[in-house]
Design a protein around this motif. Structure first.
Motif, PDB file in Angstrom:
ATOM      1  N   VAL A 427       0.831  -1.201   0.000  1.00  0.00           N
ATOM      2  CA  VAL A 427       0.000   0.000   0.000  1.00  0.00           C
ATOM      3  C   VAL A 427       0.865   1.249   0.000  1.00  0.00           C
ATOM      4  CG1 VAL A 427      -1.629   1.364   1.338  1.00  0.00           C
ATOM      5  CG2 VAL A 427      -1.997  -1.082   1.087  1.00  0.00           C
ATOM      6  N   ASN A 428       1.821   1.315   0.924  1.00  0.00           N
ATOM      7  CA  ASN A 428       2.660   2.514   1.041  1.00  0.00           C
ATOM      8  C   ASN A 428       3.488   2.760  -0.212  1.00  0.00           C
ATOM      9  OD1 ASN A 428       1.743   3.078   3.637  1.00  0.00           O
ATOM     10  ND2 ASN A 428       3.397   1.972   4.642  1.00  0.00           N
ATOM     11  N   ILE A 429       4.068   1.693  -0.751  1.00  0.00           N
ATOM     12  CA  ILE A 429       4.886   1.848  -1.962  1.00  0.00           C
ATOM     13  C   ILE A 429       4.027   2.315  -3.126  1.00  0.00           C
ATOM     14  CG2 ILE A 429       6.233   0.600  -3.694  1.00  0.00           C
ATOM     15  CD1 ILE A 429       7.236  -1.201  -1.392  1.00  0.00           C
ATOM     16  N   ALA A 430       2.851   1.685  -3.296  1.00  0.00           N
ATOM     17  CA  ALA A 430       1.997   2.002  -4.442  1.00  0.00           C
ATOM     18  C   ALA A 430       1.475   3.432  -4.392  1.00  0.00           C
ATOM     19  CB  ALA A 430       0.828   1.013  -4.506  1.00  0.00           C
ATOM     20  N   TYR A 431       0.978   3.867  -3.245  1.00  0.00           N
ATOM     21  CA  TYR A 431       0.375   5.209  -3.228  1.00  0.00           C
ATOM     22  C   TYR A 431       1.428   6.307  -3.293  1.00  0.00           C
ATOM     23  CZ  TYR A 431       0.840   6.955   1.684  1.00  0.00           C
ATOM     24  OH  TYR A 431       1.281   7.473   2.881  1.00  0.00           O
ATOM     25  N   LYS A 432       2.638   6.023  -2.808  1.00  0.00           N
ATOM     26  CA  LYS A 432       3.683   7.045  -2.857  1.00  0.00           C
ATOM     27  C   LYS A 432       4.253   7.230  -4.263  1.00  0.00           C
ATOM     28  CE  LYS A 432       4.970   6.988   1.998  1.00  0.00           C
ATOM     29  NZ  LYS A 432       5.995   6.706   3.026  1.00  0.00           N
ATOM     30  N   LEU A 433       3.934   6.296  -5.150  1.00  0.00           N
ATOM     31  CA  LEU A 433       4.287   6.505  -6.558  1.00  0.00           C
ATOM     32  C   LEU A 433       3.478   7.659  -7.146  1.00  0.00           C
ATOM     33  CD1 LEU A 433       4.455   2.805  -7.835  1.00  0.00           C
ATOM     34  CD2 LEU A 433       6.394   4.338  -7.388  1.00  0.00           C
ATOM     35  N   LEU A 434       2.317   7.945  -6.533  1.00  0.00           N
ATOM     36  CA  LEU A 434       1.444   9.024  -7.004  1.00  0.00           C
ATOM     37  C   LEU A 434       1.670  10.320  -6.237  1.00  0.00           C
ATOM     38  CD1 LEU A 434      -1.883   6.977  -7.303  1.00  0.00           C
ATOM     39  CD2 LEU A 434      -0.235   7.468  -9.113  1.00  0.00           C
ATOM     40  N   GLY A 435       2.243  10.238  -5.043  1.00  0.00           N
ATOM     41  CA  GLY A 435       2.465  11.418  -4.209  1.00  0.00           C
ATOM     42  C   GLY A 435       2.451  11.032  -2.750  1.00  0.00           C
ATOM     43  N   ALA A 441      -3.819   6.689  -1.624  1.00  0.00           N
ATOM     44  CA  ALA A 441      -4.086   5.269  -1.389  1.00  0.00           C
ATOM     45  C   ALA A 441      -5.450   4.871  -1.941  1.00  0.00           C
ATOM     46  CB  ALA A 441      -4.005   4.957   0.104  1.00  0.00           C
ATOM     47  N   MET A 442      -6.415   5.790  -1.898  1.00  0.00           N
ATOM     48  CA  MET A 442      -7.738   5.483  -2.440  1.00  0.00           C
ATOM     49  C   MET A 442      -7.700   5.389  -3.968  1.00  0.00           C
ATOM     50  SD  MET A 442      -9.589   5.108   0.291  1.00  0.00           S
ATOM     51  CE  MET A 442      -8.052   4.379   0.925  1.00  0.00           C
ATOM     52  N   ILE A 443      -6.834   6.170  -4.588  1.00  0.00           N
ATOM     53  CA  ILE A 443      -6.673   6.062  -6.043  1.00  0.00           C
ATOM     54  C   ILE A 443      -6.071   4.705  -6.398  1.00  0.00           C
ATOM     55  CG2 ILE A 443      -5.510   7.021  -8.065  1.00  0.00           C
ATOM     56  CD1 ILE A 443      -5.677   9.761  -6.794  1.00  0.00           C
ATOM     57  N   VAL A 444      -5.088   4.270  -5.618  1.00  0.00           N
ATOM     58  CA  VAL A 444      -4.502   2.941  -5.835  1.00  0.00           C
ATOM     59  C   VAL A 444      -5.572   1.862  -5.698  1.00  0.00           C
ATOM     60  CG1 VAL A 444      -2.921   1.229  -4.843  1.00  0.00           C
ATOM     61  CG2 VAL A 444      -2.169   3.597  -5.170  1.00  0.00           C
ATOM     62  N   ALA A 445      -6.438   1.983  -4.690  1.00  0.00           N
ATOM     63  CA  ALA A 445      -7.520   1.016  -4.512  1.00  0.00           C
ATOM     64  C   ALA A 445      -8.433   0.994  -5.737  1.00  0.00           C
ATOM     65  CB  ALA A 445      -8.326   1.355  -3.261  1.00  0.00           C
ATOM     66  N   GLY A 446      -8.713   2.176  -6.297  1.00  0.00           N
ATOM     67  CA  GLY A 446      -9.578   2.251  -7.476  1.00  0.00           C
ATOM     68  C   GLY A 446      -8.958   1.591  -8.690  1.00  0.00           C
ATOM     69  N   ILE A 447      -7.688   1.860  -8.931  1.00  0.00           N
ATOM     70  CA  ILE A 447      -6.995   1.248 -10.072  1.00  0.00           C
ATOM     71  C   ILE A 447      -6.972  -0.274  -9.921  1.00  0.00           C
ATOM     72  CG2 ILE A 447      -4.753   1.038 -11.223  1.00  0.00           C
ATOM     73  CD1 ILE A 447      -4.257   3.995 -10.469  1.00  0.00           C
TER      74      ILE A 447
END
Length: 477
Positions: A427-435, A441-447
């Motif tokens: 979760v932390n790695i994925a959402y920090k790719l966006l900012g 983190a919610m955008i990562v969940a949506g994708i």
């Protein structure tokens, strides 16, 4: 000539009678309590962790108890329930009872934790106990219902789960509206509103599971003598589970890929929605106590004001999250009426629902005010309603019914593995790719949900997609 008990039982098992709505409702009602447990855990554990001093970056790791216990407990309970039979209590119901008692005790004590390590420990106990009850409930639908009613049965479960999610998610808000304090205790402990909500959840969990136990009967094994003989001969507990894992059917593998992205998304929501939405939407993040000079009365008062604002916003986040339970309930209700008389294309329903949920998660970044979260979580609820029914309906139509318990337990590994990946840094790695904002983190969940939806295109087994009672299906893809 009189039919022997053995022959009658075999006939019953090969041609299960159709059940009425209320019979299916009774056998699924225990899921109300199970979902009270999951909704309180999913909606408020991160809040409890933050209240006890956890940094938001550490929250996913603190949640690792949930998927790890599921990974260990569900295949074991599934295997044991497959190899259990009691003339009065049946195959699955003993596990309902054991899990309900342990879960109710854990639910009551979770919000009384005085330190972070205690809350994490209770989460381990709570999630393991819920899993003891939950896995056999999935298998019971396949045990009791003929193929033509499988979708109907799992959707009815989803209807009850939706009710439980909505009510339980609103409990802290409801009890605070009745005058129960929503402020942290003088020692910095969990607010009384949360403690009362979890106590109510413990009561509902136990009573709803007991209702199912006393209103539902189970079919005995096809050949009881052979069942007992094999149970005595086969003591290959771990080996049997490993053998079943090695021979996972192709359809189950493809459903597993869908489950991976689906549950990665929902774990992200459960662990990160509270810090993300209280910060981004409500503008009331949890204050860091070390940033205040608590020796100063003015600073101490400012900390209390900020902390109370966070707790109130957390109540509202929980209530908005309850919307996804409400919309999943409506989704399930519509499908219940439809599938009672008609067949559906499970693959297309699941694909569309997951993509809608993905759009709901992504929209949280753009909402202009908290009220718009109603729409976001409504879309998420469509995905949730489908996740709780369609994969299990597709799976139950493509596996050996004699192994339904262990197969359902193994299938739930596809639920917990993505959550472990998410907890260990995914979760932390994925959402920090966006900012660096937690809302990403919610955008990562949506994708992740959109990817899960598109993976449904891999399912080609006709029996899994739509049960064909009058057709011989030979495809195993």
């Amino acid at each position: 000539m009189l039919t022997t008990t053995k022959e009658a039982t075999a006939k019953l098992k090969t041609s299960k009678p159709r059940l009425s709505f209320w019979q299916i409702w009774n056998m699924s009602f225990g899921f109300l309590g199970i979902q009270f447990g999951f909704a309180l855990q999913g909606g408020f554990m991160s809040r409890i962790f933050q209240t006890l001093g956890a940094d938001k970056e550490a929250i996913p790791m603190l949640w690792i108890a949930a998927p790890l216990t599921g990974l260990l407990v569900q295949p074991i309970i599934g295997y044991l329930s497959d190899h259990t039979w009691h003339p009065r209590w049946g195959r699955r119901r003993p596990y309902f009872f054991i899990g309900a008692v342990l879960s109710s005790i854990a639910l009551f004590f979770v919000p009384h934790s005085s330190a972070l390590w205690m809350a994490v420990g209770f989460l381990w106990i709570l999630d393991a106990s819920i899993n003891i009850s939950m896995e056999p409930f999935r298998a019971l639908v396949a045990d009791k219902l003929p193929e033509s009613q499988r979708s109907y049965g799992f959707i009815t479960q989803t209807l009850i789960i939706g009710i439980g999610t909505w009510v339980a998610s609103n409990l802290p808000w409801m009890v605070s509206q009745l005058g129960v304090s929503n402020e942290t205790t003088a020692s910095g402990g969990i607010p009384m509103s949360v403690q009362v909500a979890f106590a109510i959840g413990a009561f509902v969990f136990l009573t709803s599971v007991l209702y199912t136990i006393f209103t539902t009967t189970e079919y005995p094994p096809e050949d009881l003598e052979e069942f007992e003989r094999q149970k005595q001969q086969k003591k290959r507990f771990v080996a049997d589970i490993l053998d079943n894992i090695k021979t996972i059917p192709p359809t189950m593998q493809k459903l597993g890929l869908i489950q991976f992205f689906s549950w990665f998304a929902f774990f992200t929501m459960w662990s990160m929605a509270n810090p993300a939405l209280t910060e981004h939407v409500f503008q009331t993040p949890m204050p860091v106590k070390s940033a205040y000079d608590m020796a100063s009365p003015a600073a101490a008062k400012a900390f209390k004001v900020a902390s109370t604002a966070f707790q109130k916003s957390s109540n509202q986040v929980g209530s908005y999250m309850g919307i996804y339970g409400l919309s999943s309930m409506v989704f399930a209700l519509l499908l219940t009426f439809y599938t009672a008389h008609r067949r559906i294309n499970r693959k297309l329903v699941h694909m569309g629902s997951l993509i809608a949920g993905g759009i709901g998660f992504i929209s949280m970044y753009f909402v202009p005010s908290p009220q718009w979260l109603i729409l976001s979580f409504t879309l998420v609820g469509f995905a949730w309603g489908s996740i709780l029914s369609m994969p299990y309906a597709m799976l139950s139509s493509s596996v050996d019914p004699k192994k339904m318990g262990v197969i359902m337990g193994i299938f739930n590994m596809f639920i917990v593995i993505p959550q472990i990946v998410a907890a260990l840094g995914g979760v932390n790695i994925a959402y920090k790719l966006l900012g660096n904002q937690t809302i990403h983190a919610m955008i990562v969940a949506g994708i992740s949900l959109v990817i899960a939806g598109l993976c449904n295109l891999l399912i080609t087994n006709k029996n899994a997609i739509t049960y064909q009672p009058n057709e011989v299906v030979t495809s195993t893809k």
